[in-house]
Design a protein around this motif. Structure first.
Motif, mmCIF file in Angstrom:
data_model
loop_
_atom_site.group_PDB
_atom_site.id
_atom_site.type_symbol
_atom_site.label_atom_id
_atom_site.label_comp_id
_atom_site.label_asym_id
_atom_site.label_seq_id
_atom_site.Cartn_x
_atom_site.Cartn_y
_atom_site.Cartn_z
ATOM 1 N N ARG A 134 4.776 45.641 16.709
ATOM 2 C CA ARG A 134 6.171 45.323 16.992
ATOM 3 C C ARG A 134 6.980 45.102 15.719
ATOM 4 N N VAL A 194 8.080 46.809 13.139
ATOM 5 C CA VAL A 194 8.191 48.223 12.808
ATOM 6 C C VAL A 194 8.331 48.399 11.291
ATOM 7 N N GLN A 211 15.579 49.368 10.238
ATOM 8 C CA GLN A 211 14.645 50.159 11.026
ATOM 9 C C GLN A 211 15.364 50.839 12.193
ATOM 10 N N PRO A 212 14.874 52.008 12.603
ATOM 11 C CA PRO A 212 15.529 52.712 13.719
ATOM 12 C C PRO A 212 15.289 52.040 15.068
ATOM 13 N N ARG A 213 14.252 51.217 15.175
ATOM 14 C CA ARG A 213 13.935 50.539 16.432
ATOM 15 C C ARG A 213 14.003 49.033 16.249
ATOM 16 N N PRO A 214 14.185 48.292 17.337
ATOM 17 C CA PRO A 214 14.224 46.829 17.238
ATOM 18 C C PRO A 214 12.911 46.286 16.675
ATOM 19 N N VAL A 215 13.034 45.244 15.878
ATOM 20 C CA VAL A 215 11.887 44.637 15.209
ATOM 21 C C VAL A 215 11.660 43.255 15.785
ATOM 22 N N SER A 216 10.375 42.920 15.951
ATOM 23 C CA SER A 216 10.009 41.587 16.419
ATOM 24 C C SER A 216 8.755 41.154 15.684
#
Length: 892
Positions: free
Chosen positions: A381, A383, A522-527
């Motif tokens: 997660r 990323v 980042q191109p996607r959400p980060v967690s």
């Protein structure tokens, strides 16, 4: 009787006589009386040596019982390093001195030394036998002409009849004495007469008959090897230490070994099994490396080969198969090792690439010992974090920050070498003999820990270790006649020390990589997973960098903090400092961006406190700089932030809800020093600028809160409150300033001049007075003169109970500096600045008109400035952005 009959002058000579019943045959009598044997000193040794030299070989064989055997000195080897463990406490000789000392100790005295032939003669007195005749033993030791480490010991005993048991006992006593020496080996059978060395300058040319006979007794095989500068030392070491061979002779380009093997097995021989002699010779020629192997058949045992020549049969074939294959592979592996070590060469050096790094690593891994070490990785997660972690690990290893040299190999990270998987490859040079190959997998796998039940994501670190001695046989090969699979202690100590250091620093690297990954969009959400967060924060401590008293919270506070920090994805109580450009551990530090001298900290307001430079100076002193060194923890530390509200952890939601006066503390992270359990009083140099920004934001918020409170005083504001407001303006954000150059008409020059200190020019002084009067009498904006001779804009209208904004005009040095802050935001501040500037220019134009009219009234002469020029446009100005908080108006 002999002494009295022949006289003392004839002692030691050979006489022919027949005083006994010899039936007409001549008898050779040698007189060496007991007195001579027992005599000491040079005279006695000379008489005995002269007596011995007068005997012919046949006479010696007739009068003495003759035995001989060979000894090999196995002490200091030519490939041994001077820096080995405990080397200073060990002898460095080959064993030759010990051999000669042991012979001298065993014998009664030394008789003669023939240095030209490398031969020494000793005498040992024996007790008389049953016939009471004198008995003695003559021992000679001579170095082989072919092998400098091989010695032949000749034992000749003179005594009466029935001497065989005692003769054998004396011989056994000598062999036992020499066999106890650490660096001497007493051979079961002789080698010296049968060596097949090819050093022509050391060997006499055999005649055809002798050559044919020796060739018929040996089986011979030869093979070529790939040259490498480490090839000869490696093969010498393997033959001597693990192969059971004895080194007989060596030089920089030559080595001769020999070994005795059992007739039926490849094991060492026993006393009742002299066995077969195997000779192994390696020669470095101008164009190649040649190995010659000879094997002798045991005397009296005949084995018929296919070619009709006596041979070693199966034993010889097995030895050739083992040694030839391993020698040739050894040459190729050493070349691969050298090819990899060329990666350390300076860029200015032109080193030919023998083979690719991929091919070299693929060849070497079969010979290496390997250790697997799991390394912590990030959950999926987060990323992009694992890619950053790999990049930072590569940068860290190549920084050469500890011990061995490390270089990244030119191998594509997608390559899978011997099931190691995709990843990064590194070469480590522990020392001259030992190297390591590191592989860091680029894939991560999640697993639940059996200890604490946490879900840990790991990647694999594999450390391959190779010493030169490991490069002779593959790890999976069967240990045959001359090899062992055991590594050296030094090899594993090097690897262990390096591995422990790397793992110890990896936790800090993990935390730093997490921070670096947060700075990359980042191109996607980060967690961030909770387990990852605990690992990220584990090597960190926090220290206070800002401590302020806020009257309330709200959107303004959160908005201002958001320009500098951002909360960690999925976490409310941890934040990270946002750098404008992500910095890598490969680049420089912040010292070049922010470097100020340290001055004493003073939190009280004074006359010198109003500038940003002074704020920065005091903050540098407060954050306590650490000098930069090679320690990764001091150079690079993640910039995480936490807030305390009256001593309790606070999130952004908590800051929004503050409704009373509270103490707000900002804490910045730094690496904990494992060697110091107490909290250090210093911060890394890289924290100076971030600490300044964070403190500057909080001070700006406090300053704006103070400005908001002072606005309520309106037109009745006191002088001390105005001074406080001026200082707060220098801390607040969205404050705009401009500097307007004042131009006045001068009657003495009949032109427009700048209002610099004018000396006796009364027009300039008059113009300044008129301008101030015009501002105070302005019908729009209301101006008020403060105690420090500056003007403050109160707003519009006569009843100003609340200052709508802050606007100060400072006159001096021929210009006016306008400073404006608007509580509603920067757009309104810019609009107000434009209005004030326009009003000032309007009043300045009116003042110049009055000055021109006054000259016209006094002198009755008009100036050309009163005549309109059609080409001249109206005076205008343009706005130039200086920074995010400052604007400057520049007249055209």
């Amino acid at each position: 009787e002999a002494s009295s009959h022949f006289g003392s002058t004839n002692l030691g000579k050979t006489w022919s006589a027949s005083p006994f019943n010899t039936q007409g045959r001549s008898t050779t009598i040698v007189f060496i009386p007991v007195e001579v044997v027992r005599s000491t000193g040079q005279a006695g040794r000379t008489i005995l040596a002269a007596s011995w030299d007068t005997l012919t070989t046949q006479q010696k064989m007739k009068l003495f019982r003759f035995d001989e055997f060979d000894c090999v000195c196995v002490g200091k080897m030519p490939y041994a390093q001077d820096t080995e463990f405990l080397n200073a406490f060990q002898g460095v000789g080959t064993g030759e001195e010990d051999l000669l000392e042991a012979l001298a100790s065993w014998a009664t005295r030394r008789v003669k030394a023939d240095n030209a032939r490398d031969a020494w003669h000793y005498l040992r007195e024996l007790s008389p036998g049953p016939d009471e005749l004198p008995a003695y033993c003559l021992v000679s030791i001579e170095r082989s002409r072919v092998a400098s480490r091989l010695f032949t010991v000749s034992v000749e005993i003179f005594e009466g009849s029935n001497s065989a048991p005692r003769r054998l006992a004396v011989l056994a006593s000598l062999r036992e004495t020499l066999g106890k020496l650490k660096d001497v080996r007493v051979l079961h059978k002789q080698m010296s007469p049968y060596l097949m060395g090819s050093r022509q300058h050391d060997m006499a040319e055999p005649d055809d008959r002798s050559d044919q006979f020796l060739s018929s007794q040996y089986r011979h095989e030869s093979w070529d090897l790939v040259y490498d500068q480490e090839l000869l030392p490696l093969l010498m070491r393997r033959r001597a230490e693990l192969g059971g061979f004895w080194l007989l002779e060596s030089s920089e380009s030559f080595a001769l070994f020999a070994r005795l093997l059992s007739r039926d097995t490849l094991d060492d021989v026993e006393w009742d099994d002299p066995g077969d002699m195997v000779q192994y010779q390696i020669s470095i020629l101008s164009d190649k490396v040649v190995v010659d192997l000879h094997m002798e058949s045991e005397s009296g045992v005949f084995r018929q080969g296919n070619d009709g020549v006596l041979s070693g049969g199966t034993q010889f074939s097995t030895i050739v198969s083992n040694l030839k294959k391993r020698d040739q592979e050894c040459g190729l592996v050493l070349r691969a090792r050298t090819s990899l070590l060329n990666a350390f060469a300076d860029g200015t050096e032109k080193v030919p690439l023998v083979e690719s790094h991929y091919a070299s690593v693929n060849r070497l891994l079969a010979y290496a010992a390997r250790v697997h070490e799991p390394l912590r990785a990030f959950h999926s997660r987060f990323v992009g974090a694992n890619d950053v972690l790999l990049d930072e690990l590569r940068s860290f290893l190549q920084r050469q920050s500890f011990g061995p040299r490390v270089v990244a190999l030119s191998i594509d990270r997608t390559e899978n070498i011997q099931e190691s998987g995709a990843g990064l490859w590194f070469l480590v040079e522990y020392n001259k003999d030992t190297i390591g190959i590191l592989h860091v997998s680029s894939s991560a796998s999640a697993a639940v820990s059996e200890v604490d039940g946490c879900s840990n994501t790991t990647t694999a670190l594999t450390i391959f270790t190779l010493s030169i001695s490991d490069l002779y046989s593959r790890r999976e090969d069967f240990v045959g006649d001359d090899d062992s699979d055991q590594g050296t202690v030094e090899e594993y100590m090097c690897m262990t020390e390096f591995s422990e250091h790397l793992v110890r620093e990896y936790e800090a690297l993990y935390s730093w990589a997490a921070y670096r990954a947060l700075l990359v969009e980042q191109p996607r959400p980060v967690s961030i997973h909770l387990d990852d967060l605990m690992e990220i924060m584990s090597p960190l401590e926090f220290t206070s960098v800002a401590d302020v008293l806020v009257e309330s919270g709200g959107d303004k506070l959160v908005q201002m903090l958001s320009t500098t920090i951002q909360h960690l994805p999925g976490e409310n109580f941890y934040f990270f400092y946002k750098m404008s450009t992500p910095q890598s551990s490969e680049s420089g530090d912040f010292d070049s961006l922010f470097s100020l001298d340290e001055t004493p900290v003073n939190d009280d307001f004074d006359e010198s406190e109003g500038s940003d430079h002074n704020d920065a100076t005091r903050l540098v002193a407060a954050t306590r700089h650490i000098p930069k060194d090679d320690d990764f923890r001091n150079l690079w530390a993640p910039l995480f932030v936490i807030f305390l509200l009256d001593g309790e952890r606070a999130s952004m939601e908590d800051l929004l809800k503050v409704r009373k006066s509270s103490k707000l503390t900002a804490l910045l992270s730094f690496f904990r020093d494992p060697s110091n359990i107490s909290t250090p009083d210093r911060l890394p140099a890289t924290h100076r600028l971030p600490a300044y920004h964070i403190r500057n934001v909080l001070n700006a918020y406090v300053a704006e809160q103070t400005l908001e409170r002072l606005r309520r005083h309106g037109r009745f504001i006191r002088s001390e409150d105005l001074r406080l407001a001026r200082k707060c303006l220098r801390r607040a954000q969205d404050v705009f300033t401009t500097n307007v150059v004042l131009l006045f008409y001068s009657s003495s020059t009949d032109s427009i001049v700048t209002a610099e200190p004018a000396g006796s020019d009364n027009d300039i002084e008059t113009g300044m007075e008129l301008l101030e009067q015009e501002l105070l009498q302005s019908g729009g904006l209301k101006f008020m003169r403060s105690s420090d001779a500056s003007f403050i804009v109160l707003g519009q209208g006569d009843d100003v109970d609340l200052l709508p904004h802050w606007c100060f005009l400072d006159f001096g040095n021929g210009s006016v500096e306008i400073e404006i802050y608007h509580p509603t935001g920067p757009d309104e501040a810019r609009e107000l600045l434009s209005s004030v500037h326009g009003l000032l220019m309007q009043k300045l134009h009116r003042v110049n008109q009055l000055l021109i009219l006054r000259r016209l009234h006094n002198n009755r002469f008009a100036t050309v400035l009163m005549i309109e020029n059609d080409d001249a446009g109206a005076e205008s100005c343009r706005v130039v952005a200086i920074s995010a908080q400052t604007l400057r108006l520049v007249p055209r």
